[in-house]
Design a protein around this motif. Structure first.
Motif, mmCIF file in Angstrom:
data_model
loop_
_atom_site.group_PDB
_atom_site.id
_atom_site.type_symbol
_atom_site.label_atom_id
_atom_site.label_comp_id
_atom_site.label_asym_id
_atom_site.label_seq_id
_atom_site.Cartn_x
_atom_site.Cartn_y
_atom_site.Cartn_z
ATOM 1 N N VAL A 1 -6.093 4.931 1.082
ATOM 2 C CA VAL A 1 -5.174 3.813 1.317
ATOM 3 C C VAL A 1 -3.980 4.243 2.164
ATOM 4 O O VAL A 1 -3.688 3.630 3.196
ATOM 5 C CB VAL A 1 -4.686 3.227 -0.030
ATOM 6 C CG1 VAL A 1 -3.674 2.106 0.210
ATOM 7 C CG2 VAL A 1 -5.871 2.704 -0.829
ATOM 8 N N PHE B 1 1.629 4.178 -2.901
ATOM 9 C CA PHE B 1 1.495 5.606 -2.660
ATOM 10 C C PHE B 1 2.641 6.397 -3.290
ATOM 11 O O PHE B 1 2.440 7.454 -3.884
ATOM 12 C CB PHE B 1 1.449 5.883 -1.154
ATOM 13 C CG PHE B 1 1.589 7.334 -0.804
ATOM 14 C CD1 PHE B 1 0.570 8.226 -1.073
ATOM 15 C CD2 PHE B 1 2.750 7.816 -0.210
ATOM 16 C CE1 PHE B 1 0.694 9.576 -0.763
ATOM 17 C CE2 PHE B 1 2.888 9.152 0.111
ATOM 18 C CZ PHE B 1 1.854 10.041 -0.173
ATOM 19 N N TYR C 1 -6.511 7.472 -3.607
ATOM 20 C CA TYR C 1 -5.566 6.465 -3.113
ATOM 21 C C TYR C 1 -4.741 7.050 -1.969
ATOM 22 O O TYR C 1 -4.552 6.411 -0.930
ATOM 23 C CB TYR C 1 -4.644 6.019 -4.244
ATOM 24 C CG TYR C 1 -3.747 4.851 -3.865
ATOM 25 C CD1 TYR C 1 -4.070 3.557 -4.230
ATOM 26 C CD2 TYR C 1 -2.570 5.058 -3.140
ATOM 27 C CE1 TYR C 1 -3.260 2.481 -3.878
ATOM 28 C CE2 TYR C 1 -1.752 3.994 -2.777
ATOM 29 C CZ TYR C 1 -2.102 2.709 -3.156
ATOM 30 O OH TYR C 1 -1.292 1.660 -2.780
ATOM 31 N N VAL D 1 1.990 6.310 -7.057
ATOM 32 C CA VAL D 1 0.800 7.094 -7.378
ATOM 33 C C VAL D 1 1.073 8.587 -7.226
ATOM 34 O O VAL D 1 0.628 9.412 -8.040
ATOM 35 C CB VAL D 1 -0.385 6.650 -6.488
ATOM 36 C CG1 VAL D 1 -1.485 7.707 -6.460
ATOM 37 C CG2 VAL D 1 -0.954 5.329 -6.988
ATOM 38 N N GLY E 1 0.815 -1.217 0.000
ATOM 39 C CA GLY E 1 0.000 0.000 0.000
ATOM 40 C C GLY E 1 0.839 1.252 0.000
ATOM 41 O O GLY E 1 0.579 2.196 -0.764
ATOM 42 N N PHE F 1 -8.269 9.235 -8.974
ATOM 43 C CA PHE F 1 -7.763 7.989 -8.391
ATOM 44 C C PHE F 1 -6.539 8.244 -7.523
ATOM 45 O O PHE F 1 -6.427 7.702 -6.411
ATOM 46 C CB PHE F 1 -7.429 6.981 -9.494
ATOM 47 C CG PHE F 1 -6.699 5.766 -8.988
ATOM 48 C CD1 PHE F 1 -7.380 4.756 -8.322
ATOM 49 C CD2 PHE F 1 -5.318 5.638 -9.165
ATOM 50 C CE1 PHE F 1 -6.702 3.638 -7.835
ATOM 51 C CE2 PHE F 1 -4.644 4.528 -8.689
ATOM 52 C CZ PHE F 1 -5.339 3.527 -8.025
ATOM 53 N N THR F 2 -5.587 9.048 -8.008
ATOM 54 C CA THR F 2 -4.361 9.296 -7.242
ATOM 55 C C THR F 2 -4.673 9.971 -5.913
ATOM 56 O O THR F 2 -4.096 9.622 -4.877
ATOM 57 C CB THR F 2 -3.384 10.167 -8.044
ATOM 58 O OG1 THR F 2 -4.008 11.404 -8.397
ATOM 59 C CG2 THR F 2 -2.925 9.454 -9.305
#
Length: 380
Positions: A272, A36, A268, A39, A32, A264-265
């Motif tokens: 996340v 990051f 996330y 991302v 995860g 999305f970025t």
């Protein structure tokens, strides 16, 4: 039937040894965090503002943290006052605004792999700061004290090598793998802009992170509600970023989402890397301890290297590899020394006569058992 199925599933989950659950959770956590790094670099490559990105991320993180902080810490949360608010504001300035700001600037000028590698120096830098401020005791007459000092030296040497020596590229990913896939090629590449400047920013990021860990220790003693402290810190960090953005990011278009990839970025990073990772790491620290969590940190660097090579076409440079090896070696030396020190403290407490227990216990709490790593990487 539904209740029976749920009970059966629960029994199957409980039949898995806790140690195996912890290892699985930590591996998932490293993936995860590795995602990051990749991302975040992809977001910068797509043109997302380095001020807008942390604003949206901290909004999402705050919305996730608030309900848990409010309901789970009702009884242990002290009354708020001006002194606490000032301390939370300062924690936010160091732990969120400077920390996340330097990280994004450093990542924009280097690569995800080396950003992750430099972060391995945080435990040693935290120990160094704590030793300077006399929060952490250094015993050079014992092997644990020598290990911590040597580990700190290795981490400083590794960060210095990464900053001053880039070296030749020792690995370049196959262009066809990155360029032939439209989704991956749309993410851009991980080619650095200014390597030395980016490394300076990343060291500033690690110093800010370490400073936040050191500064929060006395705050948590007076305000022992970790979720609430994190929520307040996140709130003030959000306010600080909004004030900075009001002066330096006046383009309204920068605050708009231009594609699903941008959404999305940001999601996330907030969900996340902040929300889910926070909950998982808190559970792992509670069950396995901070040392167990810390030894998995270098795994993140390896996973980042693989992900960044595939998704961003990142190249590996000799200086970065040498620096990463030195930093990871230093990390393990510091953690080993810290673990040995904790064992020595426990043995001392058990061996102390009954009439001296209180004094020994208070001494161990003053520095010997302070964790070197964050209980949350939410402010990365």
């Amino acid at each position: 039937m539904a209740d029976g199925g749920a009970a059966l599933q629960n029994r199957m989950w409980c039949s898995i040894p806790e140690k195996l659950q912890l290892h699985g959770a930590m591996l998932a956590l490293q993936f995860g965090y590795a995602g990051f790094h990749v991302v975040s670099r992809a977001a910068l490559n797509m043109g997302i503002s380095k001020l807008v990105f942390p604003v949206y991320r901290n909004i999402i993180a705050l919305l996730l943290l608030l309900p848990f902080a409010y309901f789970l810490e009702k009884k242990e949360r002290p009354a708020i006052n001006l002194s606490f608010l000032v301390q939370f504001f300062l924690l936010a300035l160091v732990g969120i605004t400077a920390n996340q700001g330097f990280y994004l600037l450093g990542l924009d000028n280097t690569t995800p792999t080396f950003a992750s590698a430099v972060q391995n120096s945080v435990p040693a830098l935290t120990f160094l700061m704590a030793a300077i401020l006399r929060i952490e005791k250094v015993r050079l007459d014992r092997k644990d004290g020598i290990a911590k000092v040597l580990g700190t030296g290795f981490c400083v040497a590794g960060a210095t090598v990464i900053t001053l020596y880039r070296g030749p590229a020792i690995y370049s990913p196959t262009p066809n793998l990155h360029d032939s896939t439209p989704m991956l090629s749309s993410l851009g590449d991980a080619s650095p802009k200014s390597w030395a400047l980016g490394c300076v920013y990343l060291i500033g990021h690690c110093l800010s992170w370490s400073g936040w860990l050191v500064l929060q220790a006395p705050v948590l003693k007076k305000y022992p509600a970790r979720l609430s402290v994190t929520s307040y810190t996140c709130f003030f960090g959000l306010i600080q970023f909004l004030i900075i953005a009001a002066f330096f990011e006046r383009d309204i278009d920068a605050w708009k989402f231009h594609s699903g990839s941008e959404v999305f970025t940001i999601m996330y990073a907030g969900v996340v890397a902040s929300g889910i990772a926070f909950a998982v790491q808190i559970w792992c620290i509670d069950r396995g301890g901070p040392v167990f969590v810390a030894v998995y940190q270098p795994v993140q660097t390896l996973v980042v290297a693989i992900m960044a090579s595939i998704a961003l076409g990142e190249e590996f440079y000799l200086g970065g590899i040498i620096g990463a090896v030195l930093i990871i070696t230093g990390l393990y030396l510091v953690l080993w020394g810290k673990n040995e020190e904790s064992k020595f403290a426990k043995a001392t407490i058990q061996a102390t006569p009954e009439n001296g227990n209180n004094r020994t216990s208070s001494q161990s709490k003053s520095g010997l058992t302070q964790p070197l790593l964050p209980s949350s990487s939410d402010h990365v």
